[in-house]
Design an enzyme around this catalytic site. Structure first.
Site, PDB file in Angstrom:
ATOM      1  CB  ALA A 270      21.814 112.390  42.697  1.00 49.71           C
ATOM      2  CG  MET A 271      22.179 114.701  36.089  1.00 43.01           C
ATOM      3  SD  MET A 271      23.683 113.690  35.637  1.00 43.01           S
ATOM      4  CE  MET A 271      24.707 114.756  34.792  1.00 43.01           C
ATOM      5  CG  ASN A 273      21.538 118.316  35.961  1.00 40.65           C
ATOM      6  OD1 ASN A 273      21.998 117.657  34.859  1.00 40.65           O
ATOM      7  ND2 ASN A 273      20.564 117.976  36.827  1.00 40.65           N
ATOM      8  CG  HIS A 305      28.879 111.045  43.571  1.00 40.07           C
ATOM      9  ND1 HIS A 305      29.926 109.876  43.607  1.00 40.07           N
ATOM     10  CD2 HIS A 305      28.550 111.197  42.488  1.00 40.07           C
ATOM     11  CE1 HIS A 305      29.985 109.905  42.187  1.00 40.07           C
ATOM     12  NE2 HIS A 305      29.115 110.400  41.466  1.00 40.07           N
ATOM     13  CD  GLU A 306      25.219 113.113  41.917  1.00 34.41           C
ATOM     14  OE1 GLU A 306      25.883 113.590  40.954  1.00 34.41           O
ATOM     15  OE2 GLU A 306      25.169 111.817  42.234  1.00 34.41           O
TER      16      GLU A 306
HETATM   17  N1  B3K Z   1      26.430 111.078  36.476  1.00 35.49           N
HETATM   18  C1  B3K Z   1      25.154 110.725  36.742  1.00 35.49           C
HETATM   19  C2  B3K Z   1      24.860 109.280  36.164  1.00 35.49           C
HETATM   20  C3  B3K Z   1      24.127 109.400  34.827  1.00 35.49           C
HETATM   21  C4  B3K Z   1      23.469 108.051  34.319  1.00 35.49           C
HETATM   22  C5  B3K Z   1      23.169 108.099  33.168  1.00 35.49           C
HETATM   23  N2  B3K Z   1      22.611 106.868  32.774  1.00 35.49           N
HETATM   24  C6  B3K Z   1      25.199 110.532  38.461  1.00 35.49           C
HETATM   25  C7  B3K Z   1      26.600 110.419  39.197  1.00 35.49           C
HETATM   26  O1  B3K Z   1      27.228 109.576  38.882  1.00 35.49           O
HETATM   27  O2  B3K Z   1      26.774 111.314  39.831  1.00 35.49           O
HETATM   28 ZN    ZN Z   2      28.925 110.543  39.636  1.00 36.46          ZN
END
Ligand code: B3K
Ligand code: ZN
Length: 881
Positions: A270-271, A273, A305-306
């Site tokens: 997941a990401m 943003n 986490h996100e």
């Molecule tokens: N920050 C993103 C991971 C991005 C990976 C890019 N290759 C998910 C996370 O750690 O929450």
């Molecule tokens: Zn992360």
């Protein structure tokens, strides 16, 4: 794809950006074949870049995009006024204040890398971390450039009814030609890697949620039509996350709206943003029929986490990508604590801790001992996407946890408060975090820095001596750390070692005048002596309680001592650990016996200890399950000088069969006693019962008979949830019985559920009965595609990483398969290919015949004419180290 020779980027070369961006206005005309992006950015010269080379140059990144037009302060620039490199656009000697207007195009439907703007199942999604924003528009795409974003989306209304971006929706309406628009404004400055947009045909579950300060926030979980029956748990997890962050850290949601969007094609979990988290469907969609207990736990952890990144990552972000663990280690630690707090009980917490230790041993210790070893804060990289690793994430979380162990919960909280007070809306470094912890607690944490700068897993050696005359116990601790690529010598780490002493009756001895039964020793030298007075008789030490540091602990325990700890240790992690040590010693002996062609034998003492634990009703089912799981084949492999995957497999199978035969009655009773009738609930107690029950079933089917086969078959047919159904099917597959019919039934029942079809592939790929020929056959299945990362992972990764006795087939057929598919994946998606490439990391540890085949595979991949930087970095490091 590689356009010029790969370049290594060094942490020591960091220079501040020459220009900062104040505002960004983006306009998108979304079209799968040709999307037009208009970008208006206001920049100003960064005083902090004064004196650095090229401090008057504006450097924008851009990759796989076409420049259409560029204007500087209103005047069109012609090609002589800027330099368009392979992946950069540079404007030399710019004035101090600049407005740039840039128009460019990209082709989302052709973007199989899933980085930047891409199409999944006909809709638009983005992934920008780490360097995907430059695949959308020209921009200084680095995390220390933080700007305010306004985004205008325009797209066909019928095909893309939902238009989302970061922050708040400020305007929307219809346009000509069946198109519509939406304008979004993010009130917070952010780096470009946190940008996101979604233009899709989706539906949502939504609700308003009252925040601690009384404000109301709109929460939404967006999914494709037909999936609204699988969003409850994600929504519940989001609400729990918001509440927990308020209560434990006093951190509030800073937006009026928080959205989660699920997409089927996604490179990772997941990401985060800002305000618009984009998720792999795997970590959103769940109902009892389709998702297992493990899936539910994964959703809770990843949603948490996100969400937690909103503070640790977004409000306070990374200065550069070398600092990745600043946000990832800290956020993993936070999600671990969240999951533990959600269970609530001490024993439940211990089970989550055991899981974390298992992950470290299964994946991080091998990474630390292999060719890709790197410090938690790496010093260099070729491709940053290769450094989203278990070292940066999980070892990084251990480093954060050690602060808490050293400073106490309150001290750690003070450090966190100071960190936010100092650095809100800044892009900072791991040193800044450490300084906040040190300053808030008046502690010198200078030596602690080595956890960030030195790679490798430290080995702590302990020995104890008891003197009856003085009633004194002397514990000597020594540390060393093996060399890693580029780091031949290491300096001592600052290691918290939590210690308890058990009496002969199994009780904890008081270790100081306060009566504490666990103390945290601080090992800072190569060798140190610690004394305990008033110890009435020779104790048995319980060392590294709760796994207080990510190290290997060596102590010459006898079997009797381990059995004592396995029976009595009040620290559940060490109790589990004692069992693992007992099992490991036997597994290694059995493996040697297999290799020597000797008769195999398992002592009754060990089985009796397992029996006693299985029957101990005072222990949670979840803990008993953990304690009865044998070390995995790959963890056993790590203990061998020369790895022999087939011998390990036979030895472990023998041990499982023997336990199954001797404990048949007890295992059957455990199945009967741990049923969870009634409505399914993923709570820890019910999940623990299912876990123990299904572990017992797995054991029994290691030595199957008509009765147990029928038991499994009935569970498969009658299960009311996926946990039980999948566990029964896995047990049947591993038993070696003919499973064609149940496999087909499972597929027919769930062929419409992509995530369950992934399971169907994965359970076959990881079964020791599946050889490479069968994997190739499965690749011909109409449901198989390499283009969807989840599907590729379910079959290829499961085979290479979870089926060692077949992957490492003596004829090298597994390695040929690997080389062929690294190349195929690389042509589509370098990030996924490079993960797959890492399955060969530890090739030097295998027998010479296997090594020769492995080297051939690696060389074949490395020699390919077209290779991404991602894969090139992994295979060249494997060949070099
Ligand atoms: N920050 C993103 C991971 C991005 C990976 C890019 N290759 C998910 C996370 O750690 O929450
Ligand atoms: Zn992360």
């Amino acid at each position: 794809m590689r356009t010029d020779s790969p370049q290594t980027i060094y942490r020591k070369d960091y220079i501040p950006p020459s220009y900062l961006v104040e505002t960004v206005e983006l306009g998108f005309d979304l079209d799968p074949a040709r999307t037009i992006v208009a970008n208006r950015i206001t920049l100003r010269h960064n005083p902090e870049s004064k004196g650095s080379k090229n401090e008057r140059d504006i450097v924008l990144h851009g990759e796989d995009i076409e420049l259409v037009a560029i204007r500087l302060n209103g005047a069109e620039l012609n090609p002589g006024q800027y330099i368009l490199g392979a992946n950069t656009l540079t404007i030399k000697k710019a004035p101090p204040n600049v407005v740039l207007e840039i128009e460019s195009t990209c082709a989302p439907e052709k973007n199989t890398t899933l980085s930047g703007l891409y199409v999944s199942n006909g809709s638009f999604y983005t992934q920008c971390e780490a360097e995907g924003f430059r695949r959308i528009t020209f921009f200084p795409d680095r995390p220390d450039v933080m700007a305010k974003f306004t985004v205008m989306l325009r797209a066909d209304k019928e095909k893309y009814p939902v238009l989302l971006s970061n922050g708040n929706l400020v305007e929307q309406g219809d346009l000509d030609d069946g198109r519509h628009y939406a304008k979004w404004e993010d009130p917070f400055r952010k780096p470009s890697y946190l940008f996101a947009l979604v233009a899709a045909r989706l539906v949502c579950q939504e609700e308003t949620f009252k925040l601690a300060d009384g404000r109301e926030a709109l929460l939404q979980v967006w999914v494709e039509e037909g999936n609204l029956d699988k969003t409850d748990y994600a929504m519940q997890s989001l609400k729990n996350s918001i509440r927990w962050d308020e209560e434990r850290w006093n951190l509030e949601l800073d937006l009026d709206r928080f959205m989660i969007v699920a997409v089927g094609d996604f490179n990772m979990g997941a990401m985060e943003n800002k305000g618009l988290n984009i998720f792999n469907t795997k970590f959103v969609l769940a109902n009892p029929a389709t998702a297992t207990d493990v899936d539910y736990a994964g959703i809770e952890a990843v949603v948490g986490h996100e969400y937690f990144h909103n503070w640790t990552g977004n409000r306070v972000t990374c200065r550069d990508w070398f600092q990745l663990s600043l946000k990832e280690g800290l956020t993993v630690f936070r999600d671990q604590e969240f999951s533990a707090d959600m269970i609530g009980t001490d024993s439940g917490r211990a089970v989550t801790r055991i899981d974390q230790v298992r992950t470290l041993r299964q994946a991080q210790f091998p990474e630390d001992a292999g060719p890709m070893a790197h410090p938690v804060r790496p010093d260099s990289f070729v491709e940053i996407n290769n450094f989203y690793t278990v070292t940066v994430y999980e070892k990084g979380a251990e480093v954060v946890r050690m602060y808490q162990t050293l400073l106490g919960r309150d001290g750690f909280r003070k450090g966190m408060d100071l960190y936010f007070a100092r650095h809100d809306e800044q892009a900072v470094t791991c040193d800044d975090f450490r300084a906040a912890m040190a300053d808030a607690n008046n502690r010198d944490l200078a030596q602690f820095e080595r956890w960030y700068s030195q790679a490798g897993t430290p080995v702590v050696t302990a020995s104890g001596e008891y003197d009856a005359a003085t009633q004194r116990y002397v514990l000597t601790l020594a540390q060393r750390c093996p060399p890693t690529p580029g780091q031949p010598e290491k300096l001592p780490f600052h290691i918290p070692v939590a210690v308890g002493l058990l009496s002969g009756s199994g009780s904890d001895l008081p270790l100081n005048p306060d009566g504490d039964t666990t103390v945290v020793l601080e090992l800072t030298e190569a060798r140190q002596v610690f004394t305990f007075d008033g110890i009435p008789a020779a104790p048995i030490p319980s060392l590294l309680r709760d796994f207080s540091a990510p190290v290997v602990l060596e102590y010459p325990y006898t079997d009797e001592e381990l059995l004592h700890l396995f029976r009595h240790d009040s620290d559940p992690v060490n109790r589990w650990e004692a069992g693992q040590r007992l099992a490991m010693a036997r597994l290694l002996k059995l493996t040697a016996a297999v290799q020597a062609g000797e008769a195999l034998d398992l002592d009754y003492t060990f089985v009796a200890a397992q029996r006693a634990l299985l029957l101990d009703d005072t222990l949670d089912a979840a803990f008993r399950e953990q304690a009865l799981i044998l070390p995995s084949e790959s963890v056993i492999a790590d203990q061998m000088e020369i790895v022999d995957p087939q011998a390990i497999h036979q030895a472990r199978q023998f041990m499982r069969r023997t336990i199954a035969v001797i404990l048949r009655t007890e295992l059957l009773n455990a199945i009967a006693a741990n049923q969870t009738p009634g409505e399914y609930s993923p709570d820890a107690v019910s999940a623990g019962k299912r876990g123990l029950k299904n572990l017992a079933l797995g054991y029994l089917l290691a030595a199957p008979d008509a009765f147990t086969l029928d038991l499994a078959r009935r569970q498969f047919d009658e299960a009311t949830n996926m946990t039980d159904r999948a566990a029964a099917l896995v047990a049947l597959i591993h038993s070696g019985a003919d499973v064609e019919e149940p496999l087909q039934a499972f597929y027919d029942q769930f062929k419409g559920e992509a995530l369950v079809v992934d399971k169907w592939f994965a359970m076959q790929a990881s079964a020791p009965t599946t050889d490479v020929a069968r994997v190739r056959e499965l690749m011909q299945h109409p449901a198989f595609t390499l283009r969807t990362p989840n599907r590729a992972r379910s079959l290829l990764f499961s085979f290479a990483n979870a089926n060692p006795s077949q992957f490492h087939a003596k004829d090298g057929s597994g390695y040929e398969f690997w080389a062929e598919h690294v190349a195929k994946l690389d042509a589509l998606n370098p990030q996924v290919a490079s993960r797959f490439a890492r399955s060969m990391d530890r090739w030097r540890r295998y027998a010479p015949e296997l090594q020769a085949n492995m080297r051939r595979g690696l060389e074949q991949v490395a020699g390919a004419t077209k290779l991404s930087n991602d894969v090139m970095e992994v295979v060249s490091k494997a060949l070099a180290n």
